[in-house]
Design a protein around this motif. Structure first.
Motif, PDB file in Angstrom:
ATOM      1  N   ASN A  90       0.794  -1.229   0.000  1.00  0.00           N
ATOM      2  CA  ASN A  90       0.000   0.000   0.000  1.00  0.00           C
ATOM      3  C   ASN A  90       0.827   1.280   0.000  1.00  0.00           C
ATOM      4  N   ASN A  91       2.123   1.180   0.262  1.00  0.00           N
ATOM      5  CA  ASN A  91       2.918   2.393   0.427  1.00  0.00           C
ATOM      6  C   ASN A  91       4.181   2.446  -0.415  1.00  0.00           C
ATOM      7  N   ALA A  92       4.441   1.417  -1.190  1.00  0.00           N
ATOM      8  CA  ALA A  92       5.658   1.394  -1.999  1.00  0.00           C
ATOM      9  C   ALA A  92       5.301   1.290  -3.477  1.00  0.00           C
ATOM     10  N   ALA A  93       6.097   1.949  -4.285  1.00  0.00           N
ATOM     11  CA  ALA A  93       5.923   1.850  -5.733  1.00  0.00           C
ATOM     12  C   ALA A  93       6.246   0.426  -6.185  1.00  0.00           C
ATOM     13  N   ARG A  94       5.723   0.050  -7.334  1.00  0.00           N
ATOM     14  CA  ARG A  94       5.926  -1.296  -7.872  1.00  0.00           C
ATOM     15  C   ARG A  94       7.422  -1.638  -7.947  1.00  0.00           C
ATOM     16  N   GLU A  95       8.240  -0.717  -8.430  1.00  0.00           N
ATOM     17  CA  GLU A  95       9.687  -0.975  -8.545  1.00  0.00           C
ATOM     18  C   GLU A  95      10.304  -1.222  -7.169  1.00  0.00           C
ATOM     19  N   GLN A  96       9.860  -0.510  -6.162  1.00  0.00           N
ATOM     20  CA  GLN A  96      10.370  -0.718  -4.808  1.00  0.00           C
ATOM     21  C   GLN A  96       9.978  -2.098  -4.292  1.00  0.00           C
ATOM     22  N   ARG A  97       8.750  -2.528  -4.583  1.00  0.00           N
ATOM     23  CA  ARG A  97       8.319  -3.866  -4.167  1.00  0.00           C
ATOM     24  C   ARG A  97       9.110  -4.936  -4.904  1.00  0.00           C
ATOM     25  N   PHE A  98       9.443  -4.665  -6.143  1.00  0.00           N
ATOM     26  CA  PHE A  98      10.281  -5.571  -6.918  1.00  0.00           C
ATOM     27  C   PHE A  98      11.668  -5.661  -6.280  1.00  0.00           C
ATOM     28  N   ASP A  99      12.202  -4.526  -5.815  1.00  0.00           N
ATOM     29  CA  ASP A  99      13.495  -4.510  -5.121  1.00  0.00           C
ATOM     30  C   ASP A  99      13.443  -5.304  -3.814  1.00  0.00           C
TER      31      ASP A  99
ATOM     32  N   ARG B 284       7.314 -16.679  -3.383  1.00  0.00           N
ATOM     33  CA  ARG B 284       6.185 -16.587  -4.316  1.00  0.00           C
ATOM     34  C   ARG B 284       4.939 -16.049  -3.615  1.00  0.00           C
ATOM     35  N   VAL B 285       4.665 -16.563  -2.421  1.00  0.00           N
ATOM     36  CA  VAL B 285       3.508 -16.109  -1.646  1.00  0.00           C
ATOM     37  C   VAL B 285       3.670 -14.632  -1.273  1.00  0.00           C
ATOM     38  N   ILE B 286       4.870 -14.246  -0.876  1.00  0.00           N
ATOM     39  CA  ILE B 286       5.133 -12.847  -0.529  1.00  0.00           C
ATOM     40  C   ILE B 286       4.956 -11.957  -1.756  1.00  0.00           C
ATOM     41  N   ALA B 287       5.451 -12.416  -2.908  1.00  0.00           N
ATOM     42  CA  ALA B 287       5.292 -11.633  -4.147  1.00  0.00           C
ATOM     43  C   ALA B 287       3.823 -11.366  -4.424  1.00  0.00           C
ATOM     44  N   LYS B 288       3.013 -12.382  -4.248  1.00  0.00           N
ATOM     45  CA  LYS B 288       1.567 -12.217  -4.449  1.00  0.00           C
ATOM     46  C   LYS B 288       1.010 -11.197  -3.450  1.00  0.00           C
ATOM     47  N   GLY B 289       1.426 -11.303  -2.174  1.00  0.00           N
ATOM     48  CA  GLY B 289       0.984 -10.357  -1.155  1.00  0.00           C
ATOM     49  C   GLY B 289       1.430  -8.933  -1.433  1.00  0.00           C
ATOM     50  N   LEU B 290       2.558  -8.791  -2.123  1.00  0.00           N
ATOM     51  CA  LEU B 290       3.062  -7.466  -2.494  1.00  0.00           C
ATOM     52  C   LEU B 290       2.366  -6.911  -3.734  1.00  0.00           C
ATOM     53  N   GLY B 291       1.478  -7.721  -4.321  1.00  0.00           N
ATOM     54  CA  GLY B 291       0.757  -7.277  -5.504  1.00  0.00           C
ATOM     55  C   GLY B 291       1.551  -7.398  -6.785  1.00  0.00           C
ATOM     56  N   LEU B 292       2.577  -8.242  -6.790  1.00  0.00           N
ATOM     57  CA  LEU B 292       3.369  -8.462  -7.992  1.00  0.00           C
ATOM     58  C   LEU B 292       2.802  -9.656  -8.746  1.00  0.00           C
ATOM     59  N   SER B 293       2.921  -9.621 -10.050  1.00  0.00           N
ATOM     60  CA  SER B 293       2.376 -10.697 -10.876  1.00  0.00           C
ATOM     61  C   SER B 293       3.272 -11.936 -10.821  1.00  0.00           C
ATOM     62  N   HIS B 294       2.695 -13.053 -11.216  1.00  0.00           N
ATOM     63  CA  HIS B 294       3.471 -14.291 -11.278  1.00  0.00           C
ATOM     64  C   HIS B 294       4.603 -14.143 -12.307  1.00  0.00           C
ATOM     65  N   GLU B 295       4.336 -13.439 -13.388  1.00  0.00           N
ATOM     66  CA  GLU B 295       5.361 -13.225 -14.407  1.00  0.00           C
ATOM     67  C   GLU B 295       6.537 -12.422 -13.844  1.00  0.00           C
ATOM     68  N   GLU B 296       6.246 -11.420 -13.026  1.00  0.00           N
ATOM     69  CA  GLU B 296       7.317 -10.636 -12.398  1.00  0.00           C
ATOM     70  C   GLU B 296       8.123 -11.502 -11.438  1.00  0.00           C
ATOM     71  N   PHE B 297       7.429 -12.336 -10.675  1.00  0.00           N
ATOM     72  CA  PHE B 297       8.103 -13.256  -9.761  1.00  0.00           C
ATOM     73  C   PHE B 297       9.041 -14.186 -10.535  1.00  0.00           C
ATOM     74  N   VAL B 298       8.535 -14.801 -11.607  1.00  0.00           N
ATOM     75  CA  VAL B 298       9.327 -15.747 -12.392  1.00  0.00           C
ATOM     76  C   VAL B 298      10.527 -15.051 -13.030  1.00  0.00           C
ATOM     77  N   ALA B 299      10.323 -13.841 -13.539  1.00  0.00           N
ATOM     78  CA  ALA B 299      11.421 -13.093 -14.153  1.00  0.00           C
ATOM     79  C   ALA B 299      12.536 -12.832 -13.140  1.00  0.00           C
ATOM     80  N   LEU B 300      12.165 -12.442 -11.942  1.00  0.00           N
ATOM     81  CA  LEU B 300      13.175 -12.180 -10.919  1.00  0.00           C
ATOM     82  C   LEU B 300      13.824 -13.472 -10.451  1.00  0.00           C
ATOM     83  N   ARG B 301      13.037 -14.510 -10.277  1.00  0.00           N
ATOM     84  CA  ARG B 301      13.581 -15.803  -9.844  1.00  0.00           C
ATOM     85  C   ARG B 301      14.631 -16.296 -10.831  1.00  0.00           C
TER      86      ARG B 301
END
Length: 177
Positions: A111-120, A144-161
């Motif tokens: 709720n308080n961080a930009a998408r890029e910050q959540r990705f970081d 993976r569960v945390i990524a979902k809770g952060l509002g990041l997509s599965h594709e973003e999770f896989v790309a970072l993984r």
């Protein structure tokens, strides 16, 4: 300036934000006297997730704890003594909480961080899991569960993984060609 440090200036937008204080936040505030509540809140959310990933396989290795300290210094804007203190809080509290406060941590950051910050944040979680040269399936699933809770997509999770593929235990077990 680290990405978590940039978060500290963000005004909370979620309803009842001041009311939801995690155990880790309470410990950080009591041990780091004078830290503003907003900063303690974001630091607790970040630190709580770091601890949860490190303990996902029920073992916080010395390498993972050292990486947590490093991440807290580099991205949390803490000096060495404060990073050590927060790491100690994480070590103490994570074993007790067993992930019970994860929803608080992810909600604060979502709720308080930009998408890029959540990705970081997610990248930092992978770096902690990889600190002992092995990201277990359990740690990967926790992230993976945390990524979902952060509002990041599965594709973003896989790309970072994929950046950490050589550390994935499941991939290490595949036969060599």
């Amino acid at each position: 300036m680290g990405f978590i440090e940039r978060l500290f200036g963000v005004k909370a937008t979620e309803p009842g934000a001041a009311a939801a204080r995690s155990s880790i936040q309470q410990q950080i505030e009591s041990r780091l006297q004078g830290m503003p509540e907003q900063r303690a809140r974001f630091l607790a959310a970040f630190a709580g997730l770091l601890g949860r990933v490190a303990d996902a396989d029920l073992e916080m290795s010395p390498e993972e704890m050292e990486r947590i300290r490093q991440v807290l210094r580099e991205h949390g804007g803490l000096d060495e003594p404060d990073a050590d203190l927060v790491a100690d809080v994480i070590h103490e509290q994570t074993k007790t909480l067993l992930g019970l406060e994860n929803h608080i941590y992810t909600r604060v950051l979502r709720n308080n961080a930009a998408r890029e910050q959540r990705f970081d944040v997610l990248r930092a979680l992978f770096s902690v899991a990889a600190a002992d040269d092995n990201i277990s399936t359990i740690e990967d699933e926790e992230i993976r569960v945390i990524a979902k809770g952060l509002g990041l997509s599965h594709e973003e999770f896989v790309a970072l993984r994929s950046e950490f593929a050589e550390k994935m235990s499941v991939l290490k077990q595949l036969p060599k060609r």
